[in-house]
Design a protein around this motif. Structure first.
Motif, short mmCIF file in Angstrom:
data_model
loop_
_atom_site.label_atom_id
_atom_site.label_comp_id
_atom_site.label_asym_id
_atom_site.label_seq_id
_atom_site.Cartn_x
_atom_site.Cartn_y
_atom_site.Cartn_z
N LYS A 255 0.83 -1.21 0.00
CA LYS A 255 0.00 0.00 0.00
C LYS A 255 0.86 1.26 0.00
N LYS A 256 0.25 2.32 -0.48
CA LYS A 256 0.83 3.66 -0.36
C LYS A 256 0.14 4.30 0.84
N PHE A 257 0.86 4.40 1.97
CA PHE A 257 0.23 4.78 3.22
C PHE A 257 0.84 6.06 3.79
N VAL A 258 0.06 6.68 4.68
CA VAL A 258 0.57 7.79 5.50
C VAL A 258 0.38 7.38 6.96
N LEU A 259 1.46 7.40 7.73
CA LEU A 259 1.39 7.07 9.15
C LEU A 259 1.64 8.35 9.95
N LEU A 260 0.66 8.71 10.79
CA LEU A 260 0.77 9.90 11.62
C LEU A 260 0.93 9.46 13.07
N LEU A 261 2.10 9.69 13.65
CA LEU A 261 2.39 9.30 15.03
C LEU A 261 2.41 10.56 15.89
N ASP A 262 1.48 10.66 16.81
CA ASP A 262 1.37 11.85 17.65
C ASP A 262 2.00 11.62 19.01
N ASP A 263 2.85 12.59 19.41
CA ASP A 263 3.39 12.65 20.77
C ASP A 263 4.40 11.53 21.07
N ILE A 264 5.47 11.49 20.28
CA ILE A 264 6.56 10.53 20.50
C ILE A 264 7.52 11.11 21.55
N ILE B 172 4.73 11.07 9.39
CA ILE B 172 4.85 12.36 10.07
C ILE B 172 4.64 12.10 11.56
N PHE B 173 5.51 12.62 12.39
CA PHE B 173 5.37 12.43 13.83
C PHE B 173 5.56 13.75 14.56
N THR B 174 5.02 13.83 15.76
CA THR B 174 5.23 15.00 16.61
C THR B 174 5.99 14.58 17.86
N THR B 175 6.82 15.48 18.36
CA THR B 175 7.62 15.20 19.54
C THR B 175 7.98 16.51 20.22
#
Length: 900
Positions: free
Chosen positions: A256-265, A288-291
């Motif tokens: 698959k062509k996916f987007v993984l959004l990881l919040d608050d690493i 894309i992740f936030t930290t």
């Protein structure tokens, strides 16, 4: 003579074969009584299997899973067979009477022989069908939409930052993007805007996956969240090792062509251990992740690191101005200038601007604004890396601005729950009652609790998820723990290790001196040591699924404990007798456990105010006289639980009698599982004044229900009708002036009376009522917010036009669904209509339709749901075949569709 066929058989052969035939027939009659007994037993076992499967399906539907077609087919066949065999057994006694000669002959031989054969065949058929009903899995995840839109607050001030992130996202060589910045700066809001923008862009992504990671993350939780989005979370998923789960996830995502959004690493996430293919230019996928840490961006090998900074002065003022409101600025000419000074003191931190702006939204005098400036200046020159010393004191202004200590106490209490935890409002209010935070003798404690929750939401210190749940922003939670553990440590003495994956209870020395301990969401296996904690008032052991053993002495030194929660700890099957030591206990939550019997020693808990026994599906035995011994009980919840006593009807009657003895009870929820129990409940009029939630579950043999028999339950806010397979009609008959006023009556008094019943009813759930054709009675509930109708095979209309004409004298000119927010319709193969005319739907937020192939029209026109942000969820095929009142209606709702 011509062609003559000659057959020669001996006389002995003919006699032998005739005897075999006759003997074979006689055997059926000789075994008739035995076969009837076997058939009765097999039928009972089939009914038990059917009830078990229905219960599993109901639970799955509540969890938003999709029942398997083979399960629905089996239930339908089981229902048909049960009906046929029940009718067959009715004739059994008459056929037995016809038997003679020791049961081997009959007065009506041909009839008895045919009947005997049918009985013998039915025994085989029933046993065979029962064997086919041993389902390991009854439901599966519904196919996921490529993007799930997320609710978004105002993005004022973040426009330029969003454009920067989106520009990086569109670069083909950028596969991994890290957004870093201080807590409360708007990282999650940015990620939400990215998620929603992908949903309307033409990026060609197969799936967008959102996972909240948070502090103390573990691989299994992230894998489970991903599995739910890509359809792997079913069958034996929970039994697999992390390595196996990683292989399965990788096998799906690499295609698959996916987007993984990881919040608050908070630390490096090893993508390979989870099973995530590394996003590259070649596969076109994105992460894309936030930290809060720029170091984490390096550890994650981000191709693009973007710092989310505090807002410049102009954008900060716009955001602050929006949350204060124009009316305040217009109330005095000096306030705008003072407000600009307050906004500057917030240092451009969006969370501070929002929380303080909301706190100032009711300050209409210059003096109040001047005082605020003085308070904020004490911590004005802050530097963000040191949150505890600089940012938290700034946010603490909103805490200090709360109206009184009671509200402040209620806020800090929410920090006992894990990060990002969805807190059930009802449970939180029950806890506050048990803790004694709310007015001790106020019969309106639930309303007071909702008022406090509303004020905390208004102050932006809590976030509303939906009608039922709230949650706490992680920065606000950190601030609350900072207050409880630093500023007011002596008063609160918190110990919070919620979601830490502990397998053992903390050492005994850690308990000493603590007042409130939260060990929820761990994997603690047993509680054997008796910790010395005489000061302990609150103990959260919720959601410890591995917990099986609580030693008899564990509670020995907890004589001051007021609140104990074991909610969701499924491994617990019994309570230790030593629980009687908790003589100060005021709140006990045993919901969603597998406790089979309450010990009579619980009578020692004379101060108990709140008892939650909901969703104990295994069946629970309650000793006679136990409930009535809790003389101070104010809240009793038993919805979704079943009494396991063999004499269930007697147990129901006993329970209802005991409820009449509780003089302080003001909130009750319970499930009623027989027509006998319903009749007894309706006669127990004192219970009606405090009943909030009723579940009518598996009322076997009841073909009709007069809904107006529940009309006097003024506090009823939730009604669930589940698994009532024999229920064919919900009638509306009003009892008045010593007689029953039928639906066809046009007596004005009944119109007035009926239009004032069900005023408090907000939520209605109809599950698994396979013979019900309509639920027209919903028109009598003007304040409905939620309606779910699922798995009702014969449902043809929600509000029937024919039925409405019959009850015109009762309903008058009522319009249905004027307060409705959520409508869910699923697995209704014969449903053709919801209502005859288009409805205004002034409050509607979501309509969800699944597996309703004959529903071709929704009751909407171009004036429906005006000014509402509504979503209509369903299958693409169903949406394309939907018929509209006119083209303008179709165009108005076209942007609202969300494919599922």
């Amino acid at each position: 003579m011509g062609n003559v066929c000659s057959i020669s058989l001996s006389c002995d052969t003919i006699i032998s074969r005739c005897w075999d035939c006759v003997a074979g027939q006689v055997i059926y009659a000789c075994h008739l009584q035995e076969n009837l007994a076997d058939l009765n037993t097999a039928l009972d076992e089939l009914k038990e299997r059917r009830n078990d499967v229905m219960r599993k399906v109901d639970i799955a539907v509540q969890q938003k899973l999709r029942p398997l077609d083979e399960v629905g087919g089996w239930l339908s066949r089981a229902e048909t067979m049960i009906h046929e065999v029940d009718e067959l057994l009715i004739d059994g006694p008459e056929e037995i009477k016809n038997l003679c000669m020791g049961g081997c002959c009959s007065k009506n031989y041909k009839s008895t022989l045919n009947f005997s054969k049918r009985v013998a065949k039915s025994v085989r058929d029933v046993k065979d069908l029962k064997g086919k009903g041993a389902f390991e899995v009854v439901a599966t995840e519904a196919p996921a939409a490529p993007v799930v839109p997320r609710p978004s607050d105002s993005a004022v001030g973040l426009e330029s930052m969003f454009n920067k992130v989106w520009s990086a996202f569109e670069q083909k060589h950028v596969g991994i993007i890290g957004l870093y910045g201080v807590g409360g700066v708007g990282k999650t809001r940015l990620l939400t805007e990215i998620n929603n923008k992908i949903g309307v862009s033409s990026g060609g992504f197969d799936v967008v996956i959102w996972v909240v990671v948070s502090k103390g993350f573990y691989v299994g939780k992230v894998q489970d969240d991903i599995a739910k989005r890509i359809g792997l979370f079913n069958g034996n998923w929970n039994d697999k090792a992390p390595e196996e789960k990683a292989t399965d996830i990788y096998g799906i995502l690499r295609e698959k062509k996916f987007v993984l959004l990881l919040d608050d690493i908070w630390e490096r996430v090893d993508l390979s251990k989870i099973g995530i293919p590394v996003p590259t230019k070649e596969n076109g996928s994105k992460l894309i992740f936030t930290t809060r840490s720029t170091a984490v961006c390096g550890q994650m090998r981000a191709h693009e690191k973007i710092q989310v900074q505090c807002l410049p002065e102009e954008e900060a003022w716009k955001l602050f101005e929006e949350h204060v409101g124009k009316d305040v600025f217009d109330s005095h000419p000096n306030i705008r200038g003072l407000a600009q000074e307050v906004a500057k003191e917030c240092g451009g931190l969006p969370l501070a601007l929002i929380t303080i702006g909301r706190a100032m939204a009711c300050k209409n005098t210059p003096e109040e604004w001047k005082y605020t400036i003085e308070v904020l200046k004490k911590s004005a020159n802050f530097v963000f890396p040191n949150m505890g010393e600089e940012v938290y004191p700034l946010l603490k202004f909103s805490y200090d601005s709360l109206p009184n200590d009671m509200v402040r106490t209620c806020l800090l209490y929410c920090s006992l729950f894990p990060e990002d935890f969805r807190i059930l409002k009802e449970s939180l209010i029950d806890l506050w009652i048990g803790e004694g935070f709310l007015d001790e003798h106020d019969s309106q404690a639930q309303n007071q609790g909702h008022h406090i929750i509303g004020s905390l939401i208004h102050a932006c210190l809590l976030e509303e998820v939906d009608d039922w749940y709230i949650k706490m922003h992680d920065v606000i939670r950190d601030m609350s723990l900072w207050i409880a553990c630093t500023c007011e440590a002596e008063k609160w003495r918190f110990f919070v290790q919620a979601g830490y994956h502990l397998t053992q209870m903390p050492e005994g020395g850690r308990w000493k001196g603590m007042r409130r301990m939260s060990l929820m969401r761990n994997e603690i296996e047993n509680l054997t040591e008796a910790p010395n904690c005489s000061d302990l008032q609150t103990l959260f052991l919720n959601n410890n699924p591995q917990l099986k053993v609580i030693h008899n002495d564990f509670f020995q030194y907890m004589c001051g404990l007021k609140v104990l929660s074991l909610r969701g700890s499924l491994g617990i099957t019994e309570l230790p007798v030593g629980i009687a030591k908790l003589v100060s206990l005021e709140y006990l939550d045993l919901s969603s456990t597998n406790i089979r019997e309450l010990p009579i020693e619980l009578k020692a808990l004379q101060k108990l105010k709140c008892l939650n026994l909901s969703y104990i599906y295994c069946g629970i035995t309650i000793p006679r006289g136990l409930i009535s011994s809790f003389s101070k009980l104010r809240v009793l919840r038993m919805i979704g639980s079943y009494l396991s006593d063999e004499a269930v009807e007697e147990s129901h009657e006993c329970l209802l009698e005991e409820l009449q003895c509780l003089n302080h009870l003001n909130a009750l929820s319970l499930s009623i599982t027989s027509a006998f129990a319903l009749d007894r409940y309706l006669n127990a009029e004192r219970s009606h004044s405090y009943t909030e939630e009723i579940g009518l579950e598996i009322l076997n043999g009841s073909k009709q229900l007069n809904i107006l028999s529940l009309a006097n339950i003024k506090s009823l806010h939730t009604l669930a009708v589940r698994g009532c397979r024999s229920l064919e009609e919900v009638k509306m008959e009003w009892a008045g002036e010593g007689r029953m006023i039928k639906a066809q009556s046009h007596i004005q008094t009944s119109v007035i009376a009926t239009q004032h019943c069900f005023q408090s009813l907000h939520h209605v759930y109809i599950y698994g009522c396979s013979k019900l054709r309509d639920i027209t009675w919903l028109i009598l509930a003007p304040n409905l917010r939620t309606v779910d109708v699922v798995d009702c095979n014969e449902m043809e209309e929600i509000i029937s036009e024919v039925k409405l004409s019959q009850v015109a004298g009762l309903v008058g000119t009522l319009t249905p669904f004027v307060s409705l927010e959520y409508l869910t319709l699923g697995f209704l193969p014969k449903l053709k209509g919801i209502y005859r005319n288009a409805l205004p739907f002034p409050c509607i937020k979501k309509i969800k339709v699944g597996n309703c192939p004959m529903l071709r029209r929704l009751p909407l026109n171009s004036n429906s749901a005006k000014a509402n942000k509504i979503s209509i969820e369903g299958k693409e095929k169903w949406w394309k075949e939907l018929q509209w009142e006119d083209e303008s209606t179709r165009n108005a709702f076209l942007p609202c569709f969300v494919a599922i």
